[in-house]
Scaffold this motif. Structure first.
Motif, PDB file in Angstrom:
ATOM      1  N   HIS A  75     -15.954  -0.677 -17.886  1.00 49.63           N
ATOM      2  CA  HIS A  75     -17.120  -0.417 -17.026  1.00 49.63           C
ATOM      3  C   HIS A  75     -16.770   0.341 -15.746  1.00 49.63           C
ATOM      4  O   HIS A  75     -17.652   0.855 -15.066  1.00 49.63           O
ATOM      5  N   LEU A  76     -15.478   0.419 -15.414  1.00 44.16           N
ATOM      6  CA  LEU A  76     -15.062   1.080 -14.177  1.00 44.16           C
ATOM      7  C   LEU A  76     -14.903   2.581 -14.373  1.00 44.16           C
ATOM      8  O   LEU A  76     -14.487   3.025 -15.435  1.00 44.16           O
ATOM      9  N   PRO A  77     -15.178   3.362 -13.327  1.00 41.50           N
ATOM     10  CA  PRO A  77     -14.890   4.795 -13.428  1.00 41.50           C
ATOM     11  C   PRO A  77     -13.377   4.997 -13.550  1.00 41.50           C
ATOM     12  O   PRO A  77     -12.595   4.285 -12.914  1.00 41.50           O
ATOM     13  N   ALA A  78     -12.995   5.956 -14.367  1.00 36.96           N
ATOM     14  CA  ALA A  78     -11.573   6.221 -14.607  1.00 36.96           C
ATOM     15  C   ALA A  78     -11.035   7.271 -13.650  1.00 36.96           C
ATOM     16  O   ALA A  78     -11.752   8.185 -13.242  1.00 36.96           O
ATOM     17  N   VAL A  79      -9.782   7.104 -13.296  1.00 40.57           N
ATOM     18  CA  VAL A  79      -9.045   8.079 -12.483  1.00 40.57           C
ATOM     19  C   VAL A  79      -7.855   8.511 -13.310  1.00 40.57           C
ATOM     20  O   VAL A  79      -7.200   7.689 -13.948  1.00 40.57           O
ATOM     21  N   THR A  80      -7.586   9.805 -13.300  1.00 36.57           N
ATOM     22  CA  THR A  80      -6.429  10.317 -14.008  1.00 36.57           C
ATOM     23  C   THR A  80      -5.410  10.865 -13.007  1.00 36.57           C
ATOM     24  O   THR A  80      -5.748  11.133 -11.859  1.00 36.57           O
ATOM     25  N   VAL A  81      -4.206  11.004 -13.457  1.00 37.60           N
ATOM     26  CA  VAL A  81      -3.158  11.639 -12.659  1.00 37.60           C
ATOM     27  C   VAL A  81      -2.749  12.867 -13.436  1.00 37.60           C
ATOM     28  O   VAL A  81      -2.275  12.783 -14.565  1.00 37.60           O
ATOM     29  N   THR A  82      -2.989  14.025 -12.845  1.00 40.78           N
ATOM     30  CA  THR A  82      -2.671  15.262 -13.528  1.00 40.78           C
ATOM     31  C   THR A  82      -1.171  15.552 -13.419  1.00 40.78           C
ATOM     32  O   THR A  82      -0.515  15.082 -12.484  1.00 40.78           O
TER      33      THR A  82
ATOM     34  N   PRO B 291     -12.880   7.618   0.004  1.00 40.72           N
ATOM     35  CA  PRO B 291     -12.885   7.383  -1.437  1.00 40.72           C
ATOM     36  C   PRO B 291     -12.808   5.920  -1.829  1.00 40.72           C
ATOM     37  O   PRO B 291     -12.471   5.618  -2.972  1.00 40.72           O
ATOM     38  N   SER B 292     -13.074   5.011  -0.914  1.00 39.35           N
ATOM     39  CA  SER B 292     -12.922   3.598  -1.233  1.00 39.35           C
ATOM     40  C   SER B 292     -13.643   3.254  -2.520  1.00 39.35           C
ATOM     41  O   SER B 292     -14.786   3.655  -2.738  1.00 39.35           O
ATOM     42  N   GLY B 293     -12.948   2.517  -3.375  1.00 38.59           N
ATOM     43  CA  GLY B 293     -13.563   2.102  -4.618  1.00 38.59           C
ATOM     44  C   GLY B 293     -12.580   1.398  -5.528  1.00 38.59           C
ATOM     45  O   GLY B 293     -11.380   1.353  -5.279  1.00 38.59           O
ATOM     46  N   LEU B 294     -13.130   0.871  -6.594  1.00 45.20           N
ATOM     47  CA  LEU B 294     -12.384   0.159  -7.625  1.00 45.20           C
ATOM     48  C   LEU B 294     -12.435   1.026  -8.872  1.00 45.20           C
ATOM     49  O   LEU B 294     -13.524   1.400  -9.318  1.00 45.20           O
ATOM     50  N   TYR B 295     -11.270   1.365  -9.416  1.00 47.90           N
ATOM     51  CA  TYR B 295     -11.187   2.317 -10.513  1.00 47.90           C
ATOM     52  C   TYR B 295     -10.226   1.834 -11.593  1.00 47.90           C
ATOM     53  O   TYR B 295      -9.310   1.067 -11.320  1.00 47.90           O
ATOM     54  N   ARG B 296     -10.414   2.364 -12.777  1.00 46.25           N
ATOM     55  CA  ARG B 296      -9.485   2.170 -13.891  1.00 46.25           C
ATOM     56  C   ARG B 296      -8.530   3.358 -13.898  1.00 46.25           C
ATOM     57  O   ARG B 296      -8.962   4.505 -13.875  1.00 46.25           O
ATOM     58  N   LEU B 297      -7.244   3.088 -13.911  1.00 46.09           N
ATOM     59  CA  LEU B 297      -6.255   4.156 -13.916  1.00 46.09           C
ATOM     60  C   LEU B 297      -5.871   4.480 -15.352  1.00 46.09           C
ATOM     61  O   LEU B 297      -5.317   3.644 -16.062  1.00 46.09           O
ATOM     62  N   ASP B 298      -6.185   5.701 -15.779  1.00 44.87           N
ATOM     63  CA  ASP B 298      -5.827   6.180 -17.117  1.00 44.87           C
ATOM     64  C   ASP B 298      -4.576   7.043 -16.998  1.00 44.87           C
ATOM     65  O   ASP B 298      -4.652   8.270 -16.951  1.00 44.87           O
ATOM     66  N   TRP B 299      -3.454   6.375 -16.905  1.00 51.83           N
ATOM     67  CA  TRP B 299      -2.184   7.072 -16.739  1.00 51.83           C
ATOM     68  C   TRP B 299      -1.078   6.079 -17.034  1.00 51.83           C
ATOM     69  O   TRP B 299      -1.136   4.928 -16.610  1.00 51.83           O
ATOM     70  N   THR B 300      -0.047   6.508 -17.741  1.00 52.68           N
ATOM     71  CA  THR B 300       1.021   5.597 -18.140  1.00 52.68           C
ATOM     72  C   THR B 300       2.341   5.880 -17.448  1.00 52.68           C
ATOM     73  O   THR B 300       3.370   5.338 -17.831  1.00 52.68           O
ATOM     74  N   GLY B 301       2.343   6.702 -16.425  1.00 52.32           N
ATOM     75  CA  GLY B 301       3.572   7.081 -15.736  1.00 52.32           C
ATOM     76  C   GLY B 301       4.141   5.989 -14.853  1.00 52.32           C
ATOM     77  O   GLY B 301       3.648   4.852 -14.802  1.00 52.32           O
ATOM     78  N   ASP B 302       5.178   6.346 -14.126  1.00 54.09           N
ATOM     79  CA  ASP B 302       5.923   5.443 -13.270  1.00 54.09           C
ATOM     80  C   ASP B 302       5.163   5.136 -11.978  1.00 54.09           C
ATOM     81  O   ASP B 302       4.893   6.047 -11.192  1.00 54.09           O
ATOM     82  N   PRO B 303       4.854   3.869 -11.728  1.00 53.53           N
ATOM     83  CA  PRO B 303       4.142   3.515 -10.498  1.00 53.53           C
ATOM     84  C   PRO B 303       4.914   3.881  -9.232  1.00 53.53           C
ATOM     85  O   PRO B 303       4.304   4.193  -8.208  1.00 53.53           O
ATOM     86  N   ALA B 304       6.235   3.859  -9.274  1.00 55.55           N
ATOM     87  CA  ALA B 304       7.031   4.188  -8.083  1.00 55.55           C
ATOM     88  C   ALA B 304       6.813   5.648  -7.677  1.00 55.55           C
ATOM     89  O   ALA B 304       6.707   5.956  -6.491  1.00 55.55           O
TER      90      ALA B 304
END
Length: 154
Positions: A141-148, A13-26
């Protein structure tokens, strides 16, 4: 828009993505690390120029003592990572807009190196995912990734 889980379970899955999620990075880092991946967190609020960006990356990724504090050395370390072997690598770069606002030319170079690094990792069996979070206008311009829901928990 893939979920984080879908991204991490693809063959490469290597790639550069925009993370659409505001949760805790830890919490996210724990989940990813439980899969045998190394997670590096870059707090972009600390990067306002080339020296501070390189220092941030070197600290976050535990670059070896021979790191040369220049763009070539950054690229070499980013595409090697032999000192931190893992099943995969995930870089979460929080707030890249700070660097882009303070030093647009530095951001452009850093971004180009990050993009080249994931291309290099695509040619290997080890994936590298770079998630950029914050400053959506900069990253549109980057594809977005979400965290469900629940995906950020082990």
């Amino acid at each position: 828009m893939p979920s984080l889980d879908a991204l991490l379970t693809q063959e490469n899955p290597s790639g550069l993505y925009r993370l659409d999620w505001t949760g805790d990075p830890a919490a996210l880092a724990e989940t990813v690390a439980a899969r045998g991946w190394r997670v590096f967190f870059l707090d972009g609020r600390r990067a306002v120029d080339k020296p501070s960006f390189l220092r941030l990356a070197a600290e976050a990724m535990a670059f070896p003592g021979y790191f040369g504090w220049n763009w070539d050395a950054f690229e070499e370390c980013l595409t090697d990572l032999a000192w931190v072997p893992a099943a995969g690598y995930l870089i979460l770069y929080e707030d890249p807009v700070t660097l882009a606002a303070h030093a647009p030319e530095v951001w452009a170079t850093a971004y180009a190196i990050l993009a080249d690094a994931v291309e290099t990792w695509r040619q290997t069996a080890t994936p590298m995912v770079i998630l950029l979070r914050g400053g959506d206008h900069l990253l549109a311009h980057l594809p977005a990734v979400t965290v469900t829901p629940g995906e950020e928990q082990v």
